[in-house]
Design a protein around this motif. Structure first.
Motif, mmCIF file in Angstrom:
data_model
loop_
_atom_site.group_PDB
_atom_site.id
_atom_site.type_symbol
_atom_site.label_atom_id
_atom_site.label_comp_id
_atom_site.label_asym_id
_atom_site.label_seq_id
_atom_site.Cartn_x
_atom_site.Cartn_y
_atom_site.Cartn_z
ATOM 1 N N GLN A 93 0.879 -1.267 0.077
ATOM 2 C CA GLN A 93 0.017 -0.026 0.162
ATOM 3 C C GLN A 93 0.791 1.306 0.075
ATOM 4 O O GLN A 93 0.276 2.274 -0.172
ATOM 5 N N GLY A 141 7.995 -16.556 -5.430
ATOM 6 C CA GLY A 141 6.488 -16.254 -5.766
ATOM 7 C C GLY A 141 5.600 -17.328 -4.886
ATOM 8 O O GLY A 141 4.707 -17.148 -4.251
ATOM 9 N N GLU A 145 3.139 -16.352 -2.166
ATOM 10 C CA GLU A 145 1.693 -16.720 -2.286
ATOM 11 C C GLU A 145 1.119 -17.525 -1.127
ATOM 12 O O GLU A 145 -0.072 -17.211 -0.415
ATOM 13 N N VAL B 89 -0.327 -3.713 -8.505
ATOM 14 C CA VAL B 89 0.094 -2.729 -7.284
ATOM 15 C C VAL B 89 -1.385 -2.213 -6.761
ATOM 16 O O VAL B 89 -1.553 -2.360 -5.511
ATOM 17 N N ARG B 92 -3.638 -3.906 -4.318
ATOM 18 C CA ARG B 92 -3.307 -4.580 -2.909
ATOM 19 C C ARG B 92 -3.453 -2.977 -2.144
ATOM 20 O O ARG B 92 -2.913 -2.892 -0.705
ATOM 21 N N GLN B 93 -3.536 -1.990 -2.628
ATOM 22 C CA GLN B 93 -3.570 -0.721 -2.026
ATOM 23 C C GLN B 93 -4.789 -0.299 -1.519
ATOM 24 O O GLN B 93 -5.292 0.359 -0.755
ATOM 25 N N ALA B 94 -5.905 -1.441 -2.059
ATOM 26 C CA ALA B 94 -7.235 -0.883 -1.770
ATOM 27 C C ALA B 94 -7.549 -1.650 -0.399
ATOM 28 O O ALA B 94 -6.994 -2.423 0.251
ATOM 29 N N ARG B 99 -10.252 -5.910 -1.759
ATOM 30 C CA ARG B 99 -9.642 -7.034 -1.901
ATOM 31 C C ARG B 99 -10.665 -8.172 -1.963
ATOM 32 O O ARG B 99 -10.465 -9.259 -2.597
ATOM 33 N N PHE B 140 -0.076 -20.146 -9.152
ATOM 34 C CA PHE B 140 -0.418 -18.570 -8.957
ATOM 35 C C PHE B 140 0.668 -17.716 -8.709
ATOM 36 O O PHE B 140 0.806 -16.692 -9.207
ATOM 37 N N GLY B 141 1.481 -18.122 -7.661
ATOM 38 C CA GLY B 141 2.504 -17.312 -7.017
ATOM 39 C C GLY B 141 3.486 -17.350 -8.127
ATOM 40 O O GLY B 141 3.822 -16.047 -8.071
ATOM 41 N N GLU B 145 4.290 -13.351 -9.430
ATOM 42 C CA GLU B 145 5.536 -12.884 -9.360
ATOM 43 C C GLU B 145 6.262 -12.378 -10.578
ATOM 44 O O GLU B 145 7.013 -11.220 -10.474
ATOM 45 N N ALA B 149 7.497 -8.776 -11.323
ATOM 46 C CA ALA B 149 8.887 -8.346 -11.646
ATOM 47 C C ALA B 149 8.819 -7.533 -12.816
ATOM 48 O O ALA B 149 9.707 -6.609 -13.025
ATOM 49 N N PHE B 152 7.890 -4.150 -12.404
ATOM 50 C CA PHE B 152 8.611 -3.409 -11.291
ATOM 51 C C PHE B 152 9.963 -3.087 -12.369
ATOM 52 O O PHE B 152 10.604 -1.827 -11.906
#
Lengths: 178, 178, 178, 178
Positions: A93, A141, A145, B89, B92-94, B99, B140-141, B145, B149, B152
């Motif tokens: 966040q 990951g 997760e 991004v 995950r700030q929500a 979420r 999924f992870g 990821e 990556a 980012f």
DNA sequence: AATGAATGAGGTTTCATTCAT
DNA sequence: GATGAATGAAACCTCATTCAT
């Protein structure tokens, strides 16, 4: 004094209350709110990073090192769901600046993983060929997760119980090679 | 009108500015700020979820289905870095409510993955034994990821180029079974 | 601290300015804007209601009780034009919810009036027959209009000087019975 | 075109919708929102004022004139609860400028009342001595309160049924003169 | 004459931060 | 060192008004 335990991703007032001090007192120990988060993160991430480096030295065998690494990660966060929450939720966040600092803090951890993977490929413990970065992202990951899933379901079960299943999964993949 | 492309994460004022409209105009198309995010997400996640379900029906062979799934995921986000940014991004700030809605949107995707894994275990395409949930989180992870990556580092390379490496990695794991 | 004197009807910013504090400070003492108005009203109306009930007990004689009631009403508001302004003007600008709360606050006052009127009819102090509700509305309406007129002309004269004229008017009506 | 019936004290958008026109169309007929309110008021108040003046001329006998005035007031508003709502509620929500305009519109009505009262005192229909302003405020306040009570309880009963009770009340007062 | 999409000023409320005590 | 009342910038959202069609 002023243990940074109670960071709930919330208002400074709440952090202060949970630490049992007055709002203003927080600013005697931290520059600003961002500094609080950074401190919490440095502490937690530092712990994992330090542990990972130490483990790498302690266990020269790549397979053991990888397993110990997963165990360390799960144990550290599993013992402290509050900090795991910060790491899995609140960091994301935060704004770009913080996320970059976190990325920097995590770098040694990623390098350790890379070294373990490279060594394992050399010794034949890990199969060839695979791109180390892809493998590293798979490992990280998957761990990430797994921790997130644990957090989002309320951190009700024992995270360390997943060390071996996850380790086996990462080692063997889902495919049937026979 | 008012394409939801310009969600860059923060103030309604900024969203409006990037969409080239006045602040108030945003509220002609969305109920409130949360509604903006949800709309963007429904669009993106919906696309991935729909595609995954369709692919599962189209490719009865579990190995092919898994590969197609990864490809669909990477292709959808790879073609739209802006939306990927929101997904990786800003979601995950929500807050918790959003979420949870996102988690619900993703459920069909997770169930598709589970079905593919279970079918593969039955047909022998995937090895036994492994816990389907652990495997699903690994898959999924790893995908997540990998996309993160990519985001980012600035979404500079072609994400779909990683479909096969990631697919192979997930199938074979890092271990050397011979 | 933060005396609720400066409620002039409109923006929180204005209320804050007139109270000599910053906008945010208001929210240390009141939950929200509605709470400010309710607080002012509870204070003022409460004073009138309490006084009316007390007077009713103190003066068993209905004629005296009525006169004292009018006097109490005029004296309370006459001493505090600012609060009278809120009561006569701003309450009526408030939304339904607030007006209903105010109506509830006023109920004891209306019941007191009813009791005085009923007792007066029984003792013969008041004439029969008249509908108590009609009489009550006449009394209350007259008082209210008198205060409003006083407010709208700038609260320049002494409101209590009107106690006796109004009392006489209400008692005798405009008609000539002889 | 554009009957000003649907003024609910609300947004211009609502007024437009209830009038069955587009938002912008409102501004072809009114200068601004305030102008809408003023128009509605001029219509309603004008009706009462005109009627009161006409009645005064029609019924030279002060007692009859007073009774007819009350009847006109109750009948006009009783037939149109919507307009009564505007007059009793929404006008008081308006700002100072509007309230002053309303006060000006009402002046002829008040003067009519004053003339009836003065004439009545001269002819002996009304008793002496009383201050005409006090009497006028009693009459107006009583009428106003009666209409307000009717509005606030949902305009369920027939307002004109109260003409005689209110007239008797105002004439005789509550006191027992015998 | 009529429309209604777009505007943006202005309102309420939150909360990180300061500073006199 | 510690406090916590006070601050005020900044966020979200509403709605009267405009203007190109």
């Amino acid at each position: 004094m002023m243990a940074v335990s109670g960071y709930h991703g919330a208002q400074v007032a709440r952090i202060a209350r949970e630490a049992g001090v007055a709002d203003g007192t927080v600013y005697l120990y931290f520059k600003n709110k961002e500094d609080i988060l950074i401190s919490v993160l440095r502490e937690t991430i530092g712990q994992i990073v330090t542990l990972s480096t130490w483990l790498e030295g302690e266990h020269p065998e790549p397979l053991t090192a990888l397993r110990k690494l997963i165990e360390a990660h799960f144990r550290t966060l599993g013992q402290n769901p509050e900090l795991a929450l910060v790491l899995q939720v609140h960091v994301r966040q935060a704004d770009r600046a913080i996320r970059e600092q976190v990325a920097n803090m995590m770098k040694p951890y990623h390098r350790t993983l890379d070294r373990i993977l490279e060594l394992g490929q050399e010794t034949g413990a890990f199969r060839r060929p695979f791109d180390v970065r892809v493998a590293r992202r798979m490992i990280f990951g998957t761990i990430d997760e797994t921790v997130s899933a644990w957090i989002f379901t309320g951190a009700k079960y024992d995270l360390t119980a997943l060390v071996d299943p996850v380790y086996d999964m990462l080692l063997g993949g889902v495919g049937n090679r026979s």
